[in-house]
Design an enzyme around this catalytic site. Structure first.
Site, PDB file in Angstrom:
ATOM      1  N   ASN A  40       3.178  43.746 -19.518  1.00 48.87           N
ATOM      2  CA  ASN A  40       3.175  42.672 -20.511  1.00 48.87           C
ATOM      3  C   ASN A  40       4.450  42.850 -21.345  1.00 48.87           C
ATOM      4  O   ASN A  40       4.531  43.721 -22.189  1.00 48.87           O
ATOM      5  CB  ASN A  40       1.920  42.795 -21.381  1.00 48.87           C
ATOM      6  CG  ASN A  40       1.834  41.686 -22.411  1.00 48.87           C
ATOM      7  OD1 ASN A  40       2.748  40.878 -22.545  1.00 48.87           O
ATOM      8  ND2 ASN A  40       0.740  41.657 -23.151  1.00 48.87           N
ATOM      9  N   ARG A  90       1.875  39.672 -17.015  1.00 49.55           N
ATOM     10  CA  ARG A  90       1.384  38.612 -17.890  1.00 49.55           C
ATOM     11  C   ARG A  90       2.560  37.675 -18.166  1.00 49.55           C
ATOM     12  O   ARG A  90       3.620  38.122 -18.615  1.00 49.55           O
ATOM     13  CB  ARG A  90       0.879  39.206 -19.202  1.00 49.55           C
ATOM     14  CG  ARG A  90       0.486  38.130 -20.169  1.00 49.55           C
ATOM     15  CD  ARG A  90       0.071  38.676 -21.499  1.00 49.55           C
ATOM     16  NE  ARG A  90      -0.324  37.572 -22.350  1.00 49.55           N
ATOM     17  CZ  ARG A  90       0.012  37.473 -23.631  1.00 49.55           C
ATOM     18  NH1 ARG A  90       0.719  38.417 -24.208  1.00 49.55           N
ATOM     19  NH2 ARG A  90      -0.384  36.444 -24.330  1.00 49.55           N
ATOM     20  N   HIS A 106      -4.145  32.423 -24.518  1.00 51.77           N
ATOM     21  CA  HIS A 106      -5.250  33.408 -24.469  1.00 51.77           C
ATOM     22  C   HIS A 106      -6.199  33.119 -23.298  1.00 51.77           C
ATOM     23  O   HIS A 106      -7.361  33.527 -23.327  1.00 51.77           O
ATOM     24  CB  HIS A 106      -6.104  33.405 -25.762  1.00 51.77           C
ATOM     25  CG  HIS A 106      -5.368  33.757 -27.005  1.00 51.77           C
ATOM     26  ND1 HIS A 106      -5.615  33.146 -28.204  1.00 51.77           N
ATOM     27  CD2 HIS A 106      -4.404  34.680 -27.234  1.00 51.77           C
ATOM     28  CE1 HIS A 106      -4.821  33.662 -29.139  1.00 51.77           C
ATOM     29  NE2 HIS A 106      -4.078  34.580 -28.569  1.00 51.77           N
ATOM     30  N   HIS A 125     -11.410  33.924 -29.661  1.00 52.19           N
ATOM     31  CA  HIS A 125     -10.507  35.074 -29.542  1.00 52.19           C
ATOM     32  C   HIS A 125      -9.792  35.204 -30.884  1.00 52.19           C
ATOM     33  O   HIS A 125      -8.959  34.364 -31.233  1.00 52.19           O
ATOM     34  CB  HIS A 125      -9.500  34.853 -28.402  1.00 52.19           C
ATOM     35  CG  HIS A 125      -8.489  35.944 -28.304  1.00 52.19           C
ATOM     36  ND1 HIS A 125      -8.519  36.899 -27.307  1.00 52.19           N
ATOM     37  CD2 HIS A 125      -7.440  36.269 -29.093  1.00 52.19           C
ATOM     38  CE1 HIS A 125      -7.527  37.754 -27.498  1.00 52.19           C
ATOM     39  NE2 HIS A 125      -6.854  37.383 -28.581  1.00 52.19           N
ATOM     40  N   LEU A 126     -10.133  36.236 -31.637  1.00 51.88           N
ATOM     41  CA  LEU A 126      -9.598  36.390 -32.990  1.00 51.88           C
ATOM     42  C   LEU A 126      -8.808  37.694 -33.103  1.00 51.88           C
ATOM     43  O   LEU A 126      -9.383  38.773 -33.252  1.00 51.88           O
ATOM     44  CB  LEU A 126     -10.744  36.387 -34.014  1.00 51.88           C
ATOM     45  CG  LEU A 126     -11.781  35.251 -33.884  1.00 51.88           C
ATOM     46  CD1 LEU A 126     -12.907  35.436 -34.893  1.00 51.88           C
ATOM     47  CD2 LEU A 126     -11.104  33.892 -34.072  1.00 51.88           C
ATOM     48  N   ARG A 148       0.204  32.502 -38.814  1.00 54.18           N
ATOM     49  CA  ARG A 148       0.408  31.102 -38.402  1.00 54.18           C
ATOM     50  C   ARG A 148      -0.588  30.207 -39.127  1.00 54.18           C
ATOM     51  O   ARG A 148      -1.756  30.576 -39.299  1.00 54.18           O
ATOM     52  CB  ARG A 148       0.225  30.955 -36.897  1.00 54.18           C
ATOM     53  CG  ARG A 148       1.261  31.714 -36.106  1.00 54.18           C
ATOM     54  CD  ARG A 148       1.028  31.571 -34.620  1.00 54.18           C
ATOM     55  NE  ARG A 148       1.120  32.858 -33.960  1.00 54.18           N
ATOM     56  CZ  ARG A 148       0.514  33.182 -32.824  1.00 54.18           C
ATOM     57  NH1 ARG A 148      -0.237  32.287 -32.204  1.00 54.18           N
ATOM     58  NH2 ARG A 148       0.651  34.369 -32.314  1.00 54.18           N
ATOM     59  N   GLU A 161      -7.710  41.949 -21.021  1.00 55.05           N
ATOM     60  CA  GLU A 161      -6.809  41.092 -20.245  1.00 55.05           C
ATOM     61  C   GLU A 161      -6.132  41.863 -19.114  1.00 55.05           C
ATOM     62  O   GLU A 161      -5.877  41.314 -18.049  1.00 55.05           O
ATOM     63  CB  GLU A 161      -5.762  40.479 -21.189  1.00 55.05           C
ATOM     64  CG  GLU A 161      -6.396  39.476 -22.133  1.00 55.05           C
ATOM     65  CD  GLU A 161      -5.605  39.259 -23.418  1.00 55.05           C
ATOM     66  OE1 GLU A 161      -4.905  38.264 -23.497  1.00 55.05           O
ATOM     67  OE2 GLU A 161      -5.706  40.094 -24.327  1.00 55.05           O
TER      68      GLU A 161
HETATM   69  P1  ADP Z   1      -3.115  41.008 -31.206  1.00 52.61           P
HETATM   70  O1  ADP Z   1      -3.427  39.542 -31.266  1.00 52.61           O
HETATM   71  O2  ADP Z   1      -1.763  41.349 -31.741  1.00 52.61           O
HETATM   72  O3  ADP Z   1      -3.457  41.671 -29.880  1.00 52.61           O
HETATM   73  P2  ADP Z   1      -5.499  42.365 -32.158  1.00 52.61           P
HETATM   74  O4  ADP Z   1      -6.390  41.677 -31.186  1.00 52.61           O
HETATM   75  O5  ADP Z   1      -5.292  43.826 -32.012  1.00 52.61           O
HETATM   76  O6  ADP Z   1      -4.089  41.659 -32.288  1.00 52.61           O
HETATM   77  O7  ADP Z   1      -6.104  42.069 -33.615  1.00 52.61           O
HETATM   78  C1  ADP Z   1      -5.466  42.485 -34.785  1.00 52.61           C
HETATM   79  C2  ADP Z   1      -6.345  42.104 -35.964  1.00 52.61           C
HETATM   80  O8  ADP Z   1      -7.606  42.784 -35.839  1.00 52.61           O
HETATM   81  C3  ADP Z   1      -5.748  42.491 -37.305  1.00 52.61           C
HETATM   82  O9  ADP Z   1      -5.909  41.422 -38.239  1.00 52.61           O
HETATM   83  C4  ADP Z   1      -6.647  43.652 -37.730  1.00 52.61           C
HETATM   84  O10 ADP Z   1      -6.763  43.771 -39.111  1.00 52.61           O
HETATM   85  C5  ADP Z   1      -7.966  43.237 -37.124  1.00 52.61           C
HETATM   86  N1  ADP Z   1      -8.892  44.381 -37.089  1.00 52.61           N
HETATM   87  C6  ADP Z   1      -8.823  45.490 -36.333  1.00 52.61           C
HETATM   88  N2  ADP Z   1      -9.840  46.339 -36.670  1.00 52.61           N
HETATM   89  C7  ADP Z   1     -10.539  45.749 -37.662  1.00 52.61           C
HETATM   90  C8  ADP Z   1     -11.695  46.106 -38.444  1.00 52.61           C
HETATM   91  N3  ADP Z   1     -12.314  47.262 -38.264  1.00 52.61           N
HETATM   92  N4  ADP Z   1     -12.133  45.221 -39.361  1.00 52.61           N
HETATM   93  C9  ADP Z   1     -11.514  44.055 -39.552  1.00 52.61           C
HETATM   94  N5  ADP Z   1     -10.428  43.651 -38.861  1.00 52.61           N
HETATM   95  C10 ADP Z   1      -9.943  44.483 -37.928  1.00 52.61           C
END
Ligand code: ADP
Length: 399
Positions: free
Chosen positions: A10, A89, A178, A206-207, A239, A384
């Protein structure tokens, strides 16, 4: 000992993530990340599955150098012979690629042409492909597109309310991103409801730093919140998500912004960061809200959750049945607070959260977070890389 593994790559503009994965089981033998490539502080870190110790190497100068370091690591550990293909990817496949695709000159040219739709991503993806072609001359290279899963959307979901000629002549439409993640969590949820994916209907959220919500009907994507670019839809880390397009002209005509400044504002200075004026990181915002009663963090999280709930509710228009709601990505997998806030706004959908189950589900755990009488909602950690390995293997087996 594993004989067939897929190297998953990736490649970002200054980073390169790699994993060596068994496509049948998802077992990851090697994981690594090269960051800040082409800068003084470039660094490559990797770890093996059986040894959690992370090894750090300084300054592989660019992507090609990082791939060369990776080849050496594979050689040192007698892993080169175990790699049967490389799966890449690729962010944008346009309308051309709805399926994983074996890379050849024509495919590379199309990925390069599609850079007009993904200027930050496709050129970097291509650099990764070309570096791997040089380093692994004997291995097939396969491209897995982030847009592919959403190619099943109907026209009503992907055409904007703009002159149709913009779609016909300039490919302006919703593509969504995603896709690999939404596909993976939907296929895992299908196992949870014990039905073939072809008869499953889900809404998946997907957050992560980027966020999207998708409607999956009979196993296929029928709508998604990200659009032509990854700035549309729900609010994200930096964003904005949906804004009135009139704001852009207000910023330019009344406040003197340049087009480039507006682009930067919407992509890098907005979302959780912009509203909170504190951070784009959900964890930090939760801490600031709970421990300091930080008003900006509270408002940012409130908007974030409300917009996700609205997107989920909106996608019920795309479905006739709903087997359940899926949360994934760093926030979806770990923030019981965000999940609770989203689901309590969906009580009209017959969703009732189980606070204990919700609290207990984090750090890579998968599980249901609703009560027995509720419509189901689950946390399903995304993977992924496994999908890329699996689909790469499938395309080679089919040849
Ligand atoms: P990316 O889209 O860059 O792959 P990730 O899927 O790793 O990102 O998600 C990053 C987000 O997840 C950040 O906003 C981070 O704060 C949040 N996050 C990770 N662990 C926790 C947690 N324990 N509680 C709340 N949010 C979290």
């Amino acid at each position: 000992m594993l004989t067939d593994t897929i190297l998953v790559i990736n490649c970002g503009s200054s980073s390169l993530k790699f994993s060596l994965i068994c496509p049948q089981t998802g077992e990851t033998l090697l994981n690594g990340l090269a960051e800040r490539l082409s800068s003084e502080s470039a660094e490559l870190k990797y770890s093996f599955q059986n040894n959690k110790q992370v090894t750090s190497l300084p300054a592989p100068f660019d992507h090609q150098a990082a791939i060369d370091v990776l080849v050496n690591i594979l050689k040192q550990h007698q892993l080169v012979e175990k790699v049967s293909a490389v799966g890449h990817r690729v962010v944008h496949g346009g309308e051309k690629y709805a399926l994983p695709t074996r890379v050849d000159e024509q495919v590379k040219q199309t990925i390069a042409e599609l850079a007009k739709l993904a200027p930050l991503h496709n050129p970097a993806n291509l650099i990764g492909i070309e570096a791997c072609e040089k380093a692994f001359k004997h291995l097939p290279q396969v491209a897995i597109f982030d847009t592919a899963f959403h190619q099943s959307m109907p026209e009503k979901a992907y055409i904007y309310g703009l002159p149709y000629s913009l779609y016909q002549e300039h490919c302006i439409r919703r593509y969504g991103f995603h896709g690999t993640s939404h596909y993976f969590v939907a296929s895992q949820a299908a196992k949870l409801v014990n039905k073939p994916i072809e008869s499953c209907n889900f809404i998946s959220a997907h957050l992560g730093n980027g966020c999207s919500v998708s409607a999956v009907k009979n196993g296929k994507s029928v709508d998604t919140t990200l659009g032509l670019t990854p700035v549309e839809g729900v609010m994200m880390g930096t964003r904005s998500g949906d804004v009135d397009p009139g704001i852009i002209f207000h910023l330019i005509n009344q406040l003197g912004y340049s087009a480039e400044q507006v682009n930067h504002l919407l992509n890098k200075e907005s979302g959780l960061l912009g509203v909170s004026q504190l951070s784009n990181d959900c964890r930090e915002l939760e801490t600031a809200m709970f421990e300091q009663d930080h008003a900006g963090a509270k408002l940012a999280l409130e908007i974030f959750c409300y917009r996700i709930a609205k997107a989920i509710a909106g996608f019920t228009a795309s479905l006739t049945e709903l087997d359940g709601i899926i949360f994934t990505g760093g926030i979806g997998e770990n923030s019981s607070f965000v999940r609770e806030q989203v689901l309590t706004q969906l009580s009209l959908l017959g969703v009732e959260i189980d606070p204990d189950k919700n609290e207990a589900t984090r750090f890579g755990k998968s599980g249901v977070i609703t009560t027995a009488q509720s419509r189901a909602a689950w946390v399903i950690p995304t993977n992924e890389e496994w999908v890329i390995a699996e689909q790469t293997q499938q395309i080679l087996s089919a040849e």
